[in-house]
Design a protein around this motif. Structure first.
Motif, PDB file in Angstrom:
ATOM      1  N   THR A   1      62.074  43.367 -20.604  1.00  0.00           N
ATOM      2  CA  THR A   1      60.661  44.131 -20.481  1.00  0.00           C
ATOM      3  C   THR A   1      59.533  43.195 -20.651  1.00  0.00           C
ATOM      4  OG1 THR A   1      61.636  45.965 -21.889  1.00  0.00           O
ATOM      5  CG2 THR A   1      59.261  45.827 -21.743  1.00  0.00           C
ATOM      6  N   GLY A   2      58.876  43.064 -19.500  1.00  0.00           N
ATOM      7  CA  GLY A   2      57.499  42.063 -19.282  1.00  0.00           C
ATOM      8  C   GLY A   2      58.137  40.757 -18.823  1.00  0.00           C
ATOM      9  N   LYS A   3      59.380  40.689 -18.295  1.00  0.00           N
ATOM     10  CA  LYS A   3      59.823  39.167 -18.263  1.00  0.00           C
ATOM     11  C   LYS A   3      59.759  39.173 -16.622  1.00  0.00           C
ATOM     12  CE  LYS A   3      60.496  37.577 -22.256  1.00  0.00           C
ATOM     13  NZ  LYS A   3      59.741  36.619 -22.846  1.00  0.00           N
ATOM     14  N   LYS A   4      59.635  37.971 -15.871  1.00  0.00           N
ATOM     15  CA  LYS A   4      59.700  37.725 -14.265  1.00  0.00           C
ATOM     16  C   LYS A   4      60.597  36.873 -14.039  1.00  0.00           C
ATOM     17  CE  LYS A   4      54.698  38.494 -14.022  1.00  0.00           C
ATOM     18  NZ  LYS A   4      53.452  37.725 -13.827  1.00  0.00           N
ATOM     19  N   ASP A   5      61.242  36.930 -12.804  1.00  0.00           N
ATOM     20  CA  ASP A   5      62.269  35.871 -12.397  1.00  0.00           C
ATOM     21  C   ASP A   5      61.627  34.474 -12.859  1.00  0.00           C
ATOM     22  OD1 ASP A   5      63.755  38.133 -11.825  1.00  0.00           O
ATOM     23  OD2 ASP A   5      63.496  37.464  -9.631  1.00  0.00           O
ATOM     24  N   GLY A   6      62.626  33.550 -13.049  1.00  0.00           N
ATOM     25  CA  GLY A   6      61.977  32.291 -13.285  1.00  0.00           C
ATOM     26  C   GLY A   6      61.722  31.945 -14.744  1.00  0.00           C
ATOM     27  N   GLU A   7      61.543  32.954 -15.481  1.00  0.00           N
ATOM     28  CA  GLU A   7      61.478  32.900 -17.175  1.00  0.00           C
ATOM     29  C   GLU A   7      62.549  32.885 -17.693  1.00  0.00           C
ATOM     30  OE1 GLU A   7      57.300  34.759 -18.305  1.00  0.00           O
ATOM     31  OE2 GLU A   7      58.618  36.208 -17.588  1.00  0.00           O
ATOM     32  N   GLN A   8      62.599  32.467 -18.906  1.00  0.00           N
ATOM     33  CA  GLN A   8      63.938  32.483 -19.861  1.00  0.00           C
ATOM     34  C   GLN A   8      63.637  33.339 -21.069  1.00  0.00           C
ATOM     35  OE1 GLN A   8      66.482  29.754 -19.454  1.00  0.00           O
ATOM     36  NE2 GLN A   8      65.618  29.503 -17.600  1.00  0.00           N
TER      37      GLN A   8
ATOM     38  N   ASP B   1      68.460  33.709 -30.587  1.00  0.00           N
ATOM     39  CA  ASP B   1      69.120  32.982 -31.514  1.00  0.00           C
ATOM     40  C   ASP B   1      69.576  31.349 -30.826  1.00  0.00           C
ATOM     41  OD1 ASP B   1      69.000  34.719 -33.543  1.00  0.00           O
ATOM     42  OD2 ASP B   1      70.713  35.855 -32.826  1.00  0.00           O
ATOM     43  N   LYS B   2      68.632  30.729 -30.319  1.00  0.00           N
ATOM     44  CA  LYS B   2      68.944  29.203 -29.784  1.00  0.00           C
ATOM     45  C   LYS B   2      69.486  29.292 -28.461  1.00  0.00           C
ATOM     46  CE  LYS B   2      68.926  27.351 -34.369  1.00  0.00           C
ATOM     47  NZ  LYS B   2      69.662  26.610 -35.256  1.00  0.00           N
ATOM     48  N   LEU B   3      69.956  30.265 -27.789  1.00  0.00           N
ATOM     49  CA  LEU B   3      70.673  30.469 -26.601  1.00  0.00           C
ATOM     50  C   LEU B   3      69.378  30.858 -25.665  1.00  0.00           C
ATOM     51  CD1 LEU B   3      73.912  32.541 -26.647  1.00  0.00           C
ATOM     52  CD2 LEU B   3      73.406  30.168 -26.162  1.00  0.00           C
ATOM     53  N   SER B   4      69.209  30.058 -24.670  1.00  0.00           N
ATOM     54  CA  SER B   4      68.379  30.197 -23.512  1.00  0.00           C
ATOM     55  C   SER B   4      68.779  30.760 -22.230  1.00  0.00           C
ATOM     56  CB  SER B   4      67.339  29.029 -23.264  1.00  0.00           C
ATOM     57  OG  SER B   4      66.617  29.407 -22.307  1.00  0.00           O
ATOM     58  N   ILE B   5      68.282  31.965 -21.816  1.00  0.00           N
ATOM     59  CA  ILE B   5      69.029  32.763 -20.506  1.00  0.00           C
ATOM     60  C   ILE B   5      68.183  33.032 -19.706  1.00  0.00           C
ATOM     61  CG2 ILE B   5      70.455  34.598 -20.179  1.00  0.00           C
ATOM     62  CD1 ILE B   5      71.033  34.982 -23.244  1.00  0.00           C
ATOM     63  N   PRO B   6      68.452  32.585 -18.651  1.00  0.00           N
ATOM     64  CA  PRO B   6      67.423  32.975 -17.453  1.00  0.00           C
ATOM     65  C   PRO B   6      67.315  34.516 -17.082  1.00  0.00           C
ATOM     66  CG  PRO B   6      68.921  31.182 -16.760  1.00  0.00           C
ATOM     67  CD  PRO B   6      69.666  31.830 -18.055  1.00  0.00           C
ATOM     68  N   VAL B   7      66.259  34.879 -16.948  1.00  0.00           N
ATOM     69  CA  VAL B   7      65.946  36.257 -16.578  1.00  0.00           C
ATOM     70  C   VAL B   7      66.821  36.871 -15.655  1.00  0.00           C
ATOM     71  CG1 VAL B   7      64.222  38.010 -15.732  1.00  0.00           C
ATOM     72  CG2 VAL B   7      63.854  36.522 -17.674  1.00  0.00           C
ATOM     73  N   THR B   8      66.817  35.938 -14.355  1.00  0.00           N
ATOM     74  CA  THR B   8      67.874  36.487 -13.215  1.00  0.00           C
ATOM     75  C   THR B   8      69.276  36.542 -13.727  1.00  0.00           C
ATOM     76  OG1 THR B   8      67.997  34.209 -12.647  1.00  0.00           O
ATOM     77  CG2 THR B   8      66.220  35.489 -11.562  1.00  0.00           C
TER      78      THR B   8
END
Length: 71
Positions: free
Chosen positions: A8-15, A19-26
């Motif tokens: 929700t509210g996220k765009k492609d290219g964002e993460q 809990d410390k895991l960074s996951i690409p929106v795509t």
């Protein structure tokens, strides 16, 4: 938590950071298209468990990033 709520509210290219895991929106969008509806982080081994009505899987942060690069 629901993957749809994470997006929700996220765009492609964002993460999205869980809990410390960074996951690409795509990557999350791709998982959602494959039928995964929920996600949970297991902190002891830093993996993301995803499941839906007919599927389940466990991914490391590296595996999630590799999925993003392969598309």
């Amino acid at each position: 938590m629901k993957i749809a709520e994470l997006l929700t509210g996220k765009k492609d290219g964002e993460q999205v950071t869980l809990d410390k895991l960074s996951i690409p929106v795509t990557t999350l969008k791709s998982l959602q298209k494959e039928g995964y509806q929920h996600a949970k982080v297991f902190q002891d081994n830093q993996t993301l468990v995803c499941w839906g009505d007919a599927c389940s899987a466990c991914f490391t942060e590296g595996e999630l990033r590799a999925r993003d690069r392969s598309k």
